[in-house]
Motif scaffolding. Structure first.
Motif, PDB file in Angstrom:
ATOM      1  N   GLU A 132       0.832  -1.204   0.000  1.00 38.89           N
ATOM      2  CA  GLU A 132       0.000   0.000   0.000  1.00 38.89           C
ATOM      3  C   GLU A 132       0.869   1.258   0.000  1.00 38.89           C
ATOM      4  OE1 GLU A 132      -2.674   1.867  -0.166  1.00 38.89           O
ATOM      5  OE2 GLU A 132      -3.718   0.180  -1.062  1.00 38.89           O
ATOM      6  N   LYS A 133       0.267   2.368  -0.443  1.00 39.84           N
ATOM      7  CA  LYS A 133       0.946   3.654  -0.462  1.00 39.84           C
ATOM      8  C   LYS A 133       0.799   4.372   0.874  1.00 39.84           C
ATOM      9  CE  LYS A 133      -1.511   6.656  -0.124  1.00 39.84           C
ATOM     10  NZ  LYS A 133      -2.326   7.075   1.063  1.00 39.84           N
ATOM     11  N   PRO A 134       1.655   5.369   1.170  1.00 36.82           N
ATOM     12  CA  PRO A 134       2.922   5.587   0.470  1.00 36.82           C
ATOM     13  C   PRO A 134       3.866   4.424   0.706  1.00 36.82           C
ATOM     14  CG  PRO A 134       2.800   6.959   2.429  1.00 36.82           C
ATOM     15  CD  PRO A 134       1.451   6.310   2.284  1.00 36.82           C
ATOM     16  N   LEU A 135       4.853   4.276  -0.159  1.00 35.21           N
ATOM     17  CA  LEU A 135       5.694   3.091  -0.114  1.00 35.21           C
ATOM     18  C   LEU A 135       6.328   2.894   1.253  1.00 35.21           C
ATOM     19  CD1 LEU A 135       6.932   0.747  -1.744  1.00 35.21           C
ATOM     20  CD2 LEU A 135       8.813   2.281  -2.349  1.00 35.21           C
ATOM     21  N   ALA A 136       6.777   3.982   1.885  1.00 33.34           N
ATOM     22  CA  ALA A 136       7.457   3.891   3.168  1.00 33.34           C
ATOM     23  C   ALA A 136       7.239   5.193   3.933  1.00 33.34           C
ATOM     24  CB  ALA A 136       8.947   3.623   2.963  1.00 33.34           C
ATOM     25  N   ASN A 137       7.873   5.297   5.099  1.00 33.25           N
ATOM     26  CA  ASN A 137       7.789   6.530   5.889  1.00 33.25           C
ATOM     27  C   ASN A 137       8.970   7.455   5.663  1.00 33.25           C
ATOM     28  OD1 ASN A 137       5.369   5.761   6.962  1.00 33.25           O
ATOM     29  ND2 ASN A 137       6.093   5.507   9.058  1.00 33.25           N
ATOM     30  N   THR A 138      10.052   6.930   5.082  1.00 31.87           N
ATOM     31  CA  THR A 138      11.239   7.740   4.834  1.00 31.87           C
ATOM     32  C   THR A 138      11.820   7.397   3.473  1.00 31.87           C
ATOM     33  OG1 THR A 138      12.834   6.163   5.762  1.00 31.87           O
ATOM     34  CG2 THR A 138      11.768   7.703   7.316  1.00 31.87           C
ATOM     35  N   VAL A 139      12.623   8.320   2.959  1.00 31.04           N
ATOM     36  CA  VAL A 139      13.309   8.061   1.697  1.00 31.04           C
ATOM     37  C   VAL A 139      14.270   6.885   1.836  1.00 31.04           C
ATOM     38  CG1 VAL A 139      15.005   9.009   0.072  1.00 31.04           C
ATOM     39  CG2 VAL A 139      13.074  10.407   0.821  1.00 31.04           C
TER      40      VAL A 139
END
Length: 418
Positions: free
Chosen positions: A108-115
């Motif tokens: 699911e989006k967003p892919l993650a919480n950090t870059v």
């Protein structure tokens, strides 16, 4: 239906069963009855932490078995595809483990919480793809037929040179200052607030429709309600406050507004908020080019507004296209013309595209690299907002080892001919 039953099966294991888990479960139950697929998905196992609630959800949603440890779910021999519907804080750990175990992944989006987490996920996805293991991030709104058709019109050049994108995503579910402090309002779980929850969708849609990633942003964010009562219970977007007086800090944004620029010269404006009174799920995007414009409103999701600027001025103007014809995207699986689709169908279409990509041994879209591009925009928005709305470049180099790279261009102002 006979061809469906003769198709090979692919076992699906899903982690999480709240709002998104319910939407995904509906899609897994429905996709094979709507579309011809190279493989028939089987809802093998559902993962969650609390056994009693998990078993109840599995029975209601149609899952054959349960696992209280996501590692055990990944290890099951009857699970070939792992569907991640958990808060963003756990996406990277689950997705990377599943890919390394040779399981296809939908996250699911967003892919993650950090870059940094998104970079690790994109790298794991690229490595897995070399072994034939596929991954996709769940930006389901791309699968609304009207938006997929909009992309077709833009790709065909019907809008000409793109100049201006404006988009907004407005909700009101936390207008009440006494709404409880659910996980979506905590940075350690959600990463960001309206920015990641809603802004991720409109950033992805803008980049998808324009066909290139944003190169820079200038932003501001605001948290209007900085403390909220602790929750006694929550489900989906609904929650009840604890009867005690205890409160906790809100650590994410309530609203985000930002400007952006695309490498090809188009400029853009974005607005994401969860405190717009009266707005429930109001996503709107408009794109203007030198030969035409189009606009989409999620509250009228079977329609696309289109203006052909090459027509004589005496008769030119926006016209409504009812996107329900058999040759419109995804409509081959559904109803006669004029019989509209809804929010849930975007998830069915998502599963359709993923299963086709896996069955045809190709990478699906949007990829984890696409999710990383969105994550980098979100990070740039937060950096800009924290630094007085300063113009902040979005650097997209090294999206994923061996993966496709966006167009290269310095992030300087672009003059577009009138």
């Amino acid at each position: 239906m006979d061809s469906q039953h003769s198709s090979p099966e692919i076992g699906v294991g899903m982690v999480g069963y709240a709002f998104m888990g319910q939407a995904h479960s509906h899609a897994w139950r429905s996709v094979a009855s709507a579309f011809d697929l190279p493989m028939r998905p089987v809802m093998a196992a559902l993962g969650g932490r609390e056994q009693a609630a998990l078993q109840q959800a599995a029975g209601r949603l149609g899952w054959a078995a349960t696992e209280t440890d996501w590692r055990a779910l990944i290890a099951r021999p009857d699970v070939a595809l792992v569907d991640i519907c958990t808060p963003g804080s756990s996406h990277a750990e689950i997705a990377i483990a599943a890919l390394e175990a040779g399981k296809h992944v939908l996250c699911e989006k967003p892919l993650a919480n950090t870059v940094e987490e998104a970079e690790a996920m994109a790298a794991a996805a690229t490595a897995a793809a070399r072994r034939g293991v596929r991954s996709m991030v769940g930006f389901s709104y791309r699968r609304a037929p009207a938006l997929a058709f909009a992309r077709r019109l833009i790709t065909e050049g019907r809008l000409g040179t793109l100049r201006h994108v404006r988009t907004q995503y407005l909700q009101d579910w936390i207008v009440d200052p006494e709404f409880p402090l659910v996980w979506r309002l905590k940075r350690e779980h959600a990463g960001s607030g309206a920015l990641g929850d809603l802004g991720a969708h409109i950033v992805d849609l803008a980049q998808f429709l324009v066909g290139e990633p944003l190169s820079g942003v200038a932003a501001l964010t605001e948290t209007f309600v900085r403390e909220r009562p602790l929750p006694a219970a929550s489900a989906g977007l609904a929650a009840a406050a604890d009867g005690a007086a205890a409160r906790g800090p809100v650590t994410v944004d309530d609203a985000a507004l930002f400007l952006g620029r695309f490498p090809g010269g188009a400029v853009a404006s974005f607005e994401a908020t969860r405190v717009a009174s009266g707005r429930k799920n109001a996503l709107r995007i408009e794109i203007n080019g030198d030969q035409g414009s189009l606009a989409f409103d999620m509250e009228r999701m079977n329609e696309l507004e289109f203006h052909d600027h090459t027509e004589p001025a005496a008769t030119a103007g926006f016209r409504r296209i009812l996107v329900t014809e058999p040759d419109h995207p995804y409509l081959e699986g559904w109803w006669p013309p004029g019989h509209g689709l809804g929010y849930d169908h975007t998830f069915v279409h998502q599963m359709r595209d993923l299963i086709h990509a896996i069955g045809e041994d190709r990478d699906p879209e949007p990829s984890f690299a696409d999710g990383l591009r969105v994550q980098r925009v979100l990070a740039a928005v937060e950096d800009s907002a924290a630094n007085g709305s300063a113009w902040t470049p979005v650097v997209h180099t090294g999206v994923a080892p061996g993966g496709p790279q966006p167009p290269s261009r310095t992030d300087t102002p672009v003059t577009v001919a009138p």
